[in-house]
Design a protein around this motif. Sequence first.
Motif, PDB file in Angstrom:
ATOM      1  N   ALA A 261      -6.068 -97.813 -10.412  1.00  0.00           N
ATOM      2  CA  ALA A 261      -6.233 -97.037  -9.183  1.00  0.00           C
ATOM      3  C   ALA A 261      -4.919 -96.874  -8.424  1.00  0.00           C
ATOM      4  N   ASN A 262      -3.974 -97.777  -8.657  1.00  0.00           N
ATOM      5  CA  ASN A 262      -2.722 -97.792  -7.894  1.00  0.00           C
ATOM      6  C   ASN A 262      -1.552 -97.447  -8.823  1.00  0.00           C
ATOM      7  N   ARG A 263      -1.185 -96.192  -8.856  1.00  0.00           N
ATOM      8  CA  ARG A 263      -0.130 -95.753  -9.766  1.00  0.00           C
ATOM      9  C   ARG A 263       1.222 -96.366  -9.434  1.00  0.00           C
ATOM     10  N   THR A 264       1.481 -96.587  -8.154  1.00  0.00           N
ATOM     11  CA  THR A 264       2.750 -97.212  -7.756  1.00  0.00           C
ATOM     12  C   THR A 264       2.820 -98.642  -8.275  1.00  0.00           C
ATOM     13  N   LEU A 265       1.745 -99.403  -8.083  1.00  0.00           N
ATOM     14  CA  LEU A 265       1.687-100.779  -8.585  1.00  0.00           C
ATOM     15  C   LEU A 265       1.816-100.794 -10.100  1.00  0.00           C
ATOM     16  N   LEU A 266       1.129 -99.876 -10.761  1.00  0.00           N
ATOM     17  CA  LEU A 266       1.183 -99.799 -12.222  1.00  0.00           C
ATOM     18  C   LEU A 266       2.602 -99.544 -12.705  1.00  0.00           C
ATOM     19  N   GLY A 267       3.295 -98.619 -12.032  1.00  0.00           N
ATOM     20  CA  GLY A 267       4.672 -98.299 -12.421  1.00  0.00           C
ATOM     21  C   GLY A 267       5.609 -99.468 -12.262  1.00  0.00           C
ATOM     22  N   GLU A 268       5.376-100.297 -11.247  1.00  0.00           N
ATOM     23  CA  GLU A 268       6.247-101.447 -10.989  1.00  0.00           C
ATOM     24  C   GLU A 268       6.033-102.580 -11.993  1.00  0.00           C
ATOM     25  N   GLN A 269       4.902-102.564 -12.720  1.00  0.00           N
ATOM     26  CA  GLN A 269       4.574-103.673 -13.622  1.00  0.00           C
ATOM     27  C   GLN A 269       5.012-103.451 -15.067  1.00  0.00           C
ATOM     28  N   LYS A 270       5.503-102.251 -15.371  1.00  0.00           N
ATOM     29  CA  LYS A 270       5.760-101.926 -16.779  1.00  0.00           C
ATOM     30  C   LYS A 270       6.809-102.822 -17.425  1.00  0.00           C
ATOM     31  N   ASP A 271       7.777-103.270 -16.657  1.00  0.00           N
ATOM     32  CA  ASP A 271       8.827-104.122 -17.225  1.00  0.00           C
ATOM     33  C   ASP A 271       8.750-105.552 -16.702  1.00  0.00           C
ATOM     34  N   SER A 272       7.603-105.923 -16.155  1.00  0.00           N
ATOM     35  CA  SER A 272       7.471-107.253 -15.554  1.00  0.00           C
ATOM     36  C   SER A 272       7.243-108.332 -16.605  1.00  0.00           C
ATOM     37  N   LYS A 273       7.714-109.520 -16.284  1.00  0.00           N
ATOM     38  CA  LYS A 273       7.469-110.679 -17.133  1.00  0.00           C
ATOM     39  C   LYS A 273       6.098-111.270 -16.784  1.00  0.00           C
ATOM     40  N   PRO A 274       5.522-112.071 -17.672  1.00  0.00           N
ATOM     41  CA  PRO A 274       4.230-112.691 -17.386  1.00  0.00           C
ATOM     42  C   PRO A 274       4.269-113.498 -16.087  1.00  0.00           C
ATOM     43  N   ASN A 353       1.663 -89.543  -2.015  1.00  0.00           N
ATOM     44  CA  ASN A 353       1.270 -90.812  -1.410  1.00  0.00           C
ATOM     45  C   ASN A 353       0.294 -91.542  -2.325  1.00  0.00           C
ATOM     46  N   ARG A 354       0.783 -92.549  -3.024  1.00  0.00           N
ATOM     47  CA  ARG A 354      -0.057 -93.278  -3.980  1.00  0.00           C
ATOM     48  C   ARG A 354      -0.443 -94.662  -3.495  1.00  0.00           C
ATOM     49  N   ARG A 355       0.063 -95.048  -2.347  1.00  0.00           N
ATOM     50  CA  ARG A 355      -0.205 -96.412  -1.883  1.00  0.00           C
ATOM     51  C   ARG A 355      -1.610 -96.551  -1.291  1.00  0.00           C
ATOM     52  N   VAL A 356      -2.013 -95.621  -0.442  1.00  0.00           N
ATOM     53  CA  VAL A 356      -3.335 -95.724   0.194  1.00  0.00           C
ATOM     54  C   VAL A 356      -4.462 -95.731  -0.837  1.00  0.00           C
ATOM     55  N   PRO A 357      -4.485 -94.805  -1.814  1.00  0.00           N
ATOM     56  CA  PRO A 357      -5.556 -94.843  -2.825  1.00  0.00           C
ATOM     57  C   PRO A 357      -5.565 -96.128  -3.651  1.00  0.00           C
TER      58      PRO A 357
END
Length: 480
Positions: A261-274, A353-357
């Motif tokens: 549901a949160n595209r911004t959050l999803l984008g920030e996680q693509k290169d994240s470590k566990p 604006n992707r944060r509110v959704p």
Amino acid sequence: MSVLVIILPILLITLLLIIFGIICLWKRRKSKAEKSREAECEEKLPLLQRHEILIESEKIEKYLNGDVFVNTEKYEEAIGVFETKGWVTLVGPPGSGKTMTAIKLGRDNSASGNKSIPFCQNIHDVPKFVNEKEEPCIIMDNLIEHSYMNHSSKLLQDISTFNDVFDKYIKNGLVHVIITIGKEAWNELKDFLGSHIELFKSGIVEGIGERFNEDETESMIAHHLRINKNNEKTSTVNNIVININVDSIFSLPISIDLLCANRTLLGEQKDSKPVKFKYRMEMYLKNWRDSDDEVDKKSFCFVFFVALCGGILSMDDFESDSKKHIYINVCKAFNVEPYARNEIESMISMEGNRRVPGFLYLMSETPNRTYGFHHESLLDFFLATLCKDEHQPLFIENANIAYIMRKCKLSNYYYESSLSYVRKILKYWHLEDRLEIQDNHIGKLLDRIIREIKQGTMTLDWKDHIFMEHVSFKREWRKK
């Protein structure tokens, strides 16, 4: 001239009557629209008060209609228990899909094919559902947490009622009951419940929403991407999910739901470590709060405002005298110029604006647009993360009083109760996901409670609330 003297007053009176009639008609239509919405809510959740309506109820309906629900081994186990006994208790962590599972289970096993499964939060009300023509099914959602964890003596008082209702109505099949209980509450109280209440001696299905095989996980991701109109590849999200360490706050189902549901959050996680999903969400919230972008700031204030209102807000409420001052207080606290209603609605619908959704979903568009948090556990986390320190007075002064009394904890463990089961409740009460009211703000909390009592808006039975077991709270109360 004399004719004009006679006609003008008549015309003026006629004009005033027409204006008055238009105003009355407008108010009548508005009242009908509001009643229609209330009736719609009551039809879905008949015995819940307005502030207690599940904030994710419309979303659950959308997900069930959109075939998002994924059948698992645990669901099959629940079906077997429910069909055999006529009652079942579903246990799982927050956001694991307990409520959705309960509704699906109730609908799948409804003899009449009725899709409207009533909710009940009070064991005393169960006999009201008995019907000679059919064997009704009811859902008691988060029964222990909502009805007993904040009133330490109430559970002891209701033991005999639980057992009487079980013997007369549930065991005999006059009414079928689906109960949901959070994992942490169950772990603390299962020995007590199992030894004192017949309903909890059997029919328990633990582990709802905790274990999924690879196919179930991929299917869940695909369904959530589709329902949220997210074009991201399932494989991409699956790679992120593999690196998610679920915890007691965010189970796998809600983590997937929030990512999709949160595209911004999803984008920030693509290169994240566990890392635990909780820490990812904490960083996301703090970055959003501290952003220099004007739209980010204003969207943050609006979501914060909805959180203080209990997680649900209609745009008509936004303009009401009882709510608008809360929005102004939030904007003032974060040094943001308040938006007008039309500006808020424009901001929410902005393509960029992707944060509110990512936090709120559109519950309904008629009679006016209403927004709600994706899940109650997300609301709890949002407030617990952002109201710990300097913003705690803002929370105490403006938050929904029922939410404060049901969800907050006091700052230390110094309670007077010697009852073993109450000590277990206190252990549950101090879980990390609860917002902790600091000792230096207890006086402010008491002032708010007293004000609500005088205004007649304090609907909870506060005198036997678990806060009254707290030594510092009781001492300050005596001073008042």
